[in-house]
Design a protein around this motif. Structure first.
Motif, PDB file in Angstrom:
ATOM      1  N   ASN A 110       0.804  -1.221   0.000  1.00 25.68           N
ATOM      2  CA  ASN A 110       0.000   0.000   0.000  1.00 25.68           C
ATOM      3  C   ASN A 110       0.839   1.274   0.000  1.00 25.68           C
ATOM      4  O   ASN A 110       0.490   2.249   0.654  1.00 25.68           O
ATOM      5  CB  ASN A 110      -0.978  -0.019   1.178  1.00 25.68           C
ATOM      6  CG  ASN A 110      -1.965  -1.171   1.052  1.00 25.68           C
ATOM      7  OD1 ASN A 110      -2.837  -1.143   0.191  1.00 25.68           O
ATOM      8  ND2 ASN A 110      -1.801  -2.196   1.873  1.00 25.68           N
ATOM      9  N   VAL A 162       0.926   3.800  -1.752  1.00 27.66           N
ATOM     10  CA  VAL A 162       0.073   4.381  -2.793  1.00 27.66           C
ATOM     11  C   VAL A 162       0.539   5.741  -3.278  1.00 27.66           C
ATOM     12  O   VAL A 162       0.081   6.216  -4.312  1.00 27.66           O
ATOM     13  CB  VAL A 162      -1.394   4.485  -2.312  1.00 27.66           C
ATOM     14  CG1 VAL A 162      -1.940   3.107  -1.974  1.00 27.66           C
ATOM     15  CG2 VAL A 162      -1.521   5.413  -1.114  1.00 27.66           C
ATOM     16  N   ASN A 163       1.421   6.373  -2.547  1.00 28.24           N
ATOM     17  CA  ASN A 163       1.878   7.699  -2.938  1.00 28.24           C
ATOM     18  C   ASN A 163       3.157   7.655  -3.774  1.00 28.24           C
ATOM     19  O   ASN A 163       3.756   8.683  -4.046  1.00 28.24           O
ATOM     20  CB  ASN A 163       2.125   8.537  -1.677  1.00 28.24           C
ATOM     21  CG  ASN A 163       2.114  10.021  -1.959  1.00 28.24           C
ATOM     22  OD1 ASN A 163       1.236  10.519  -2.669  1.00 28.24           O
ATOM     23  ND2 ASN A 163       3.097  10.734  -1.434  1.00 28.24           N
ATOM     24  N   TRP A 174       3.510   2.791  -7.719  1.00 28.95           N
ATOM     25  CA  TRP A 174       2.071   2.497  -7.601  1.00 28.95           C
ATOM     26  C   TRP A 174       1.319   3.069  -8.797  1.00 28.95           C
ATOM     27  O   TRP A 174       0.418   2.434  -9.354  1.00 28.95           O
ATOM     28  CB  TRP A 174       1.509   3.060  -6.292  1.00 28.95           C
ATOM     29  CG  TRP A 174       0.071   2.703  -6.027  1.00 28.95           C
ATOM     30  CD1 TRP A 174      -1.029   3.362  -6.489  1.00 28.95           C
ATOM     31  CD2 TRP A 174      -0.419   1.610  -5.224  1.00 28.95           C
ATOM     32  NE1 TRP A 174      -2.182   2.751  -6.032  1.00 28.95           N
ATOM     33  CE2 TRP A 174      -1.835   1.681  -5.255  1.00 28.95           C
ATOM     34  CE3 TRP A 174       0.187   0.598  -4.486  1.00 28.95           C
ATOM     35  CZ2 TRP A 174      -2.640   0.765  -4.563  1.00 28.95           C
ATOM     36  CZ3 TRP A 174      -0.621  -0.312  -3.809  1.00 28.95           C
ATOM     37  CH2 TRP A 174      -2.018  -0.226  -3.848  1.00 28.95           C
ATOM     38  N   THR A 206      -0.685   0.780 -11.704  1.00 26.49           N
ATOM     39  CA  THR A 206      -2.148   0.810 -11.721  1.00 26.49           C
ATOM     40  C   THR A 206      -2.730   1.509 -12.944  1.00 26.49           C
ATOM     41  O   THR A 206      -3.946   1.501 -13.116  1.00 26.49           O
ATOM     42  CB  THR A 206      -2.689   1.461 -10.432  1.00 26.49           C
ATOM     43  OG1 THR A 206      -2.134   2.773 -10.295  1.00 26.49           O
ATOM     44  CG2 THR A 206      -2.313   0.636  -9.211  1.00 26.49           C
ATOM     45  N   LEU A 220      -0.009  -3.861  -4.279  1.00 25.00           N
ATOM     46  CA  LEU A 220      -1.059  -4.039  -3.264  1.00 25.00           C
ATOM     47  C   LEU A 220      -0.458  -4.227  -1.864  1.00 25.00           C
ATOM     48  O   LEU A 220       0.285  -3.381  -1.405  1.00 25.00           O
ATOM     49  CB  LEU A 220      -1.984  -5.194  -3.665  1.00 25.00           C
ATOM     50  CG  LEU A 220      -2.712  -4.994  -5.013  1.00 25.00           C
ATOM     51  CD1 LEU A 220      -3.516  -6.224  -5.397  1.00 25.00           C
ATOM     52  CD2 LEU A 220      -3.605  -3.762  -4.995  1.00 25.00           C
ATOM     53  N   ASP A 221      -0.740  -5.345  -1.218  1.00 29.97           N
ATOM     54  CA  ASP A 221      -0.304  -5.520   0.175  1.00 29.97           C
ATOM     55  C   ASP A 221       1.163  -5.929   0.320  1.00 29.97           C
ATOM     56  O   ASP A 221       1.679  -5.940   1.453  1.00 29.97           O
ATOM     57  CB  ASP A 221      -1.152  -6.611   0.856  1.00 29.97           C
ATOM     58  CG  ASP A 221      -2.513  -6.109   1.279  1.00 29.97           C
ATOM     59  OD1 ASP A 221      -2.712  -4.881   1.316  1.00 29.97           O
ATOM     60  OD2 ASP A 221      -3.389  -6.946   1.587  1.00 29.97           O
ATOM     61  N   LYS A 273       5.267  10.378  -5.886  1.00 30.50           N
ATOM     62  CA  LYS A 273       4.761  10.650  -7.231  1.00 30.50           C
ATOM     63  C   LYS A 273       4.902  12.117  -7.609  1.00 30.50           C
ATOM     64  O   LYS A 273       5.074  12.434  -8.791  1.00 30.50           O
ATOM     65  CB  LYS A 273       3.335  10.112  -7.424  1.00 30.50           C
ATOM     66  CG  LYS A 273       2.303  10.649  -6.519  1.00 30.50           C
ATOM     67  CD  LYS A 273       0.976   9.897  -6.727  1.00 30.50           C
ATOM     68  CE  LYS A 273      -0.108  10.563  -5.915  1.00 30.50           C
ATOM     69  NZ  LYS A 273      -1.381   9.825  -5.962  1.00 30.50           N
ATOM     70  N   SER A 306      -2.526  10.615 -15.214  1.00 32.18           N
ATOM     71  CA  SER A 306      -3.225  10.059 -14.050  1.00 32.18           C
ATOM     72  C   SER A 306      -2.900  10.810 -12.766  1.00 32.18           C
ATOM     73  O   SER A 306      -3.594  10.643 -11.756  1.00 32.18           O
ATOM     74  CB  SER A 306      -2.902   8.574 -13.885  1.00 32.18           C
ATOM     75  OG  SER A 306      -1.651   8.407 -13.245  1.00 32.18           O
ATOM     76  N   ILE A 307      -1.848  11.617 -12.771  1.00 28.47           N
ATOM     77  CA  ILE A 307      -1.573  12.436 -11.583  1.00 28.47           C
ATOM     78  C   ILE A 307      -1.696  13.925 -11.898  1.00 28.47           C
ATOM     79  O   ILE A 307      -1.242  14.771 -11.132  1.00 28.47           O
ATOM     80  CB  ILE A 307      -0.183  12.131 -10.962  1.00 28.47           C
ATOM     81  CG1 ILE A 307       0.958  12.467 -11.934  1.00 28.47           C
ATOM     82  CG2 ILE A 307      -0.097  10.671 -10.522  1.00 28.47           C
ATOM     83  CD1 ILE A 307       2.318  12.573 -11.235  1.00 28.47           C
ATOM     84  N   VAL A 330      -3.760   9.067   2.096  1.00 27.51           N
ATOM     85  CA  VAL A 330      -3.453   9.694   0.812  1.00 27.51           C
ATOM     86  C   VAL A 330      -4.304   9.179  -0.338  1.00 27.51           C
ATOM     87  O   VAL A 330      -4.345   9.806  -1.396  1.00 27.51           O
ATOM     88  CB  VAL A 330      -1.959   9.528   0.453  1.00 27.51           C
ATOM     89  CG1 VAL A 330      -1.073  10.150   1.520  1.00 27.51           C
ATOM     90  CG2 VAL A 330      -1.595   8.070   0.274  1.00 27.51           C
ATOM     91  N   ALA A 361      -4.151  -6.623   4.335  1.00 21.17           N
ATOM     92  CA  ALA A 361      -3.320  -5.943   5.338  1.00 21.17           C
ATOM     93  C   ALA A 361      -4.135  -4.891   6.094  1.00 21.17           C
ATOM     94  O   ALA A 361      -4.070  -4.796   7.323  1.00 21.17           O
ATOM     95  CB  ALA A 361      -2.117  -5.287   4.659  1.00 21.17           C
ATOM     96  N   SER A 408      -6.580  16.243 -11.313  1.00 18.75           N
ATOM     97  CA  SER A 408      -5.423  15.773 -10.539  1.00 18.75           C
ATOM     98  C   SER A 408      -5.403  14.265 -10.358  1.00 18.75           C
ATOM     99  O   SER A 408      -4.389  13.705  -9.948  1.00 18.75           O
ATOM    100  CB  SER A 408      -5.382  16.471  -9.179  1.00 18.75           C
ATOM    101  OG  SER A 408      -6.267  15.837  -8.275  1.00 18.75           O
ATOM    102  N   ILE A 409      -6.524  13.610 -10.627  1.00 18.17           N
ATOM    103  CA  ILE A 409      -6.515  12.139 -10.566  1.00 18.17           C
ATOM    104  C   ILE A 409      -6.781  11.533 -11.943  1.00 18.17           C
ATOM    105  O   ILE A 409      -7.085  10.341 -12.051  1.00 18.17           O
ATOM    106  CB  ILE A 409      -7.514  11.577  -9.526  1.00 18.17           C
ATOM    107  CG1 ILE A 409      -8.962  11.940  -9.876  1.00 18.17           C
ATOM    108  CG2 ILE A 409      -7.169  12.068  -8.111  1.00 18.17           C
ATOM    109  CD1 ILE A 409     -10.002  11.099  -9.129  1.00 18.17           C
ATOM    110  N   GLY A 410      -6.665  12.351 -12.969  1.00 14.01           N
ATOM    111  CA  GLY A 410      -6.811  11.829 -14.327  1.00 14.01           C
ATOM    112  C   GLY A 410      -8.205  11.330 -14.631  1.00 14.01           C
ATOM    113  O   GLY A 410      -8.390  10.375 -15.379  1.00 14.01           O
TER     114      GLY A 410
END
Lengths: 442, 442
Positions: A53, A55-56, A60, A64, A75-76, A148, A220-221, B55, B118, B220-222
């Motif tokens: 995770n 995710v930042n 990631w 994805t 993932l985990d 990111k 995506s960002i 996040v 998790a 910002s998240i596409g």
């Protein structure tokens, strides 16, 4: 998309598709005898590959987007963000004295310039957890994954990247540095150059996808740009080289500004480049894949060597592996003497003492790992007896983990991880390494 | 941008800008006497407001776009993701018997359809940590924040939102539901309607910013879209109402499909709407802000009431607060009897037993909180003596936390949190509530 490889790298497919007819008698030459007092015996991990995770992080994002170069998202992972005490207990139980792991920049600086006390506290607890168990914490400040937002600023192509990294190093050291035993700045910053040098045909095949993937990741960002530290075009790899070298030096100086006596180095991906019919070709490969870095680290406290393979060079390219060779998960040669070869070269070219910060094999057959460890260490001991200063050996990896674009396929761990319960179970090879560590002799 | 408010809401500015000349003699009418055996005495928190580094949530996105409606981003919050044992210890040490907290959908389902073992394990440990301490865990399945992918699909405007939420509820209950004591599905799903009904002038001022903010967040998240659950235009609030009601019911049924005997409700934001010179106006407000929900929950095991204020309605609008009124951090009236008023209404309109799932005050002056608690509970006891079935009282909040767009300004905690060390220190009001809980009487 899959790249066959016998080593674990960021985009995976490294060198050693081939090998000369040289037979591997090397291990029979190993002398008995103890390793030096205080030799570091450890196992290595990296935050993104085991924590879960994350995710930042840039990775990631790349895992994805759709389509993705990654077989599956992380993932985990091994849930080590929560279960790190179990990892430390495992290191201790095996009889090792050192744990190499990384702190996650993506967690510690979630937004540019905003440092998370909570996450710094987290890694401080891991470091203190090592000390409580009598383990030496060897900390990688950046193991491939970046926040990111850093990727969105162009990653290491950004002229400000060295100072952004140095600020992170300084803040992190100030908060959690007191108990660190050994530090490395970057992990395999030469990887992209190594891949482009030693397996150009695979990289040329990959090259066309980099542009669209980067564009999709950037979208995506909500950014114009996106650059990871290890998945890149050749021209990008050349562009980031001076910035990454400057980043290593600035990071090293930032760490030492807080803890002047702490030993700091950088870990380099180094295959054992051997001469087949062309010393010139071998020397050219060495120069392109390692030359600038081994020059840059002169004067450092140590250089970290990460080795998984050898390449035997002819004028026409690499030799094929001998028919009788042991093979890893992807069918490539497992050559125990390659570690000593890489270590000798790294020391000769840099003048630095060496720590083996990674060495191992991806395989479902643990007997291969159990045989590799003493064989490679015997060769390493020979090099040490010849006068090469080697301070420690970190096996990659403590536990099976997320192997970047290959996902959870390749198994590099000394222990398995149940993907549902996250239970760690040592493999026989773990006890082989542990016995050597406890005796401090093979 | 700031909205004055005397209660903690998602976009903050709730009702009660005003009050009639009614004097607050109510507390003097309180009868002595014990609360029922098994009455739930607790304190409440919400994941995003205390955990830190959430996040992957919609709120993190809205907090970090520039410009932002948020005074500051949540960042580390109270670091309860790591320090939850300290929170449970605090609840226990005060003598409370219940802890209301939320599980974070953004963590448990980081990608659509990918459930994190998790993170499910994490919350399972919190629930088990409650039980080990003899505390009853009251779990909010969704306290405002949703995964950013859910927001990117249009949030609760998405026709598939009820089934997405129900799937999350089912998976979560299956993994961690065994030890849950009480459950709520959504937290204040009527909040946007309440705000539009009781403070339309403020909401009309905010309205023009919603569009650009949503567009920036989506970019910002596409994504093409972005909808949070509580920061919305009036037309959106009307659009999401049937989906959120369907989501509550589907979530409730999903939870009960795994644990049929578990009591499940929904928490509603309910001000004590009083008649000034216009019963018609008051009734209209009630109808628009609460009517559909109190109808929808008929037959539920209980309804959660979250009260912070009263509004006194005249044909022209709300009355101003009396000059002698106690004031909260933003200068609004603190009216202890409002809780009992809201509870009476919620029970009468729904037929459900009530749990007070939130009640409290944002103030830097803890004497106001310490006085509010017994005064409001005395009024609540009166209502109970009249026959209103009230099963428990959860104070908002256990600790000072991230108060949405107001950031870390407003202090609602029974305990302070040091923003650097994260140390929790109970305020005097915490012991006031604790003494009442231990005696089970005021």
């Amino acid at each position: 998309m899959t790249i066959n490889t016998n080593r674990r790298t960021f985009i995976g497919g490294a060198a050693a598709l081939a090998v000369s007819p040289i037979t591997a008698k090397a291990s029979s030459r190993a002398k008995a005898g103890a390793f030096p007092r205080g030799f570091l015996w450890g196992a290595a991990t990296a935050g993104h590959q085991i924590e879960g995770n994350n995710v930042n992080s840039d990775s990631w994002v790349m895992e994805t987007i759709k389509p993705s170069l990654f077989r599956e998202p992380s993932l985990d992972a091994a849930n080590s963000f929560e279960l790190w005490p179990a990892d430390l207990d495992l290191v201790k139980s095996l009889g090792l004295n050192t744990y190499r792991f990384s702190i996650e920049w993506s967690r510690i600086e979630p937004l540019q310039g905003e440092f998370s006390t909570a996450m710094l506290d987290h890694y401080k607890a891991v470091i203190e957890g090592c000390r409580r168990r009598g383990l030496i914490p060897m900390v990688t400040f950046n193991h491939f994954t970046t926040p990111k937002w850093f990727a969105g600023l162009g990653g290491w192509t950004n002229p400000k990247s060295p100072e952004l990294f140095a600020r992170f190093c300084e803040r992190a050291t100030r908060h959690l540095g007191a108990q660190i035993g050994w530090a490395t700045t970057l992990n395999e910053p030469n990887l992209a150059l190594q891949l482009w040098t030693t397996m150009p045909e695979v990289m040329h095949q990959l090259n066309p996808v980099f542009g669209p993937l980067k564009a999709a990741a950037a979208r995506s960002i909500g950014s114009e740009r996106f650059e990871m530290s290890n998945l890149m075009m050749l021209e990008t790899a050349k562009q980031v080289l001076p910035n990454m070298i400057a980043g290593h030096k600035a990071g090293r100086d930032a760490i030492k500004s807080v803890r002047p006596e702490l030993k700091v180095g950088v870990s380099l991906a180094i295959a054992d480049e051997q001469v087949g019919n062309s010393a010139a070709k071998r020397d050219q490969v060495r120069s392109e894949a390692y030359g600038a870095w081994l020059e840059a680290v002169r004067g450092d406290d140590f250089v970290g060597v990460q080795n998984y393979a050898r390449n035997v060079w002819n004028a026409e390219g690499k030799s094929a592996a001998p028919a009788a060779a042991k093979r890893n998960y992807s069918g490539e040669e497992v050559f125990p003497a390659s570690l000593a070869g890489a270590v000798r070269y790294a020391h000769q070219a840099s003048g630095c003492p060496v720590i083996v910060t990674e060495h191992g094999v991806g395989t479902d057959d643990d007997t291969i790992r159990a045989a590799l460890i003493p064989a490679a260490l015997s060769e390493l001991k020979l090099a040490m007896d010849e006068g090469v200063p080697v301070l420690g050996y970190m096996h990659w990896s403590l536990i099976d983990n997320f192997e970047w674009i290959f996902g959870y396929g390749p198994k590099f761990g000394l222990a398995t991880v149940d993907r549902k319960t996250f239970k760690r179970t040592p493999k026989p090879s773990a006890f082989v390494l542990g016995r050597i560590a406890k005796r401090n002799a093979i």
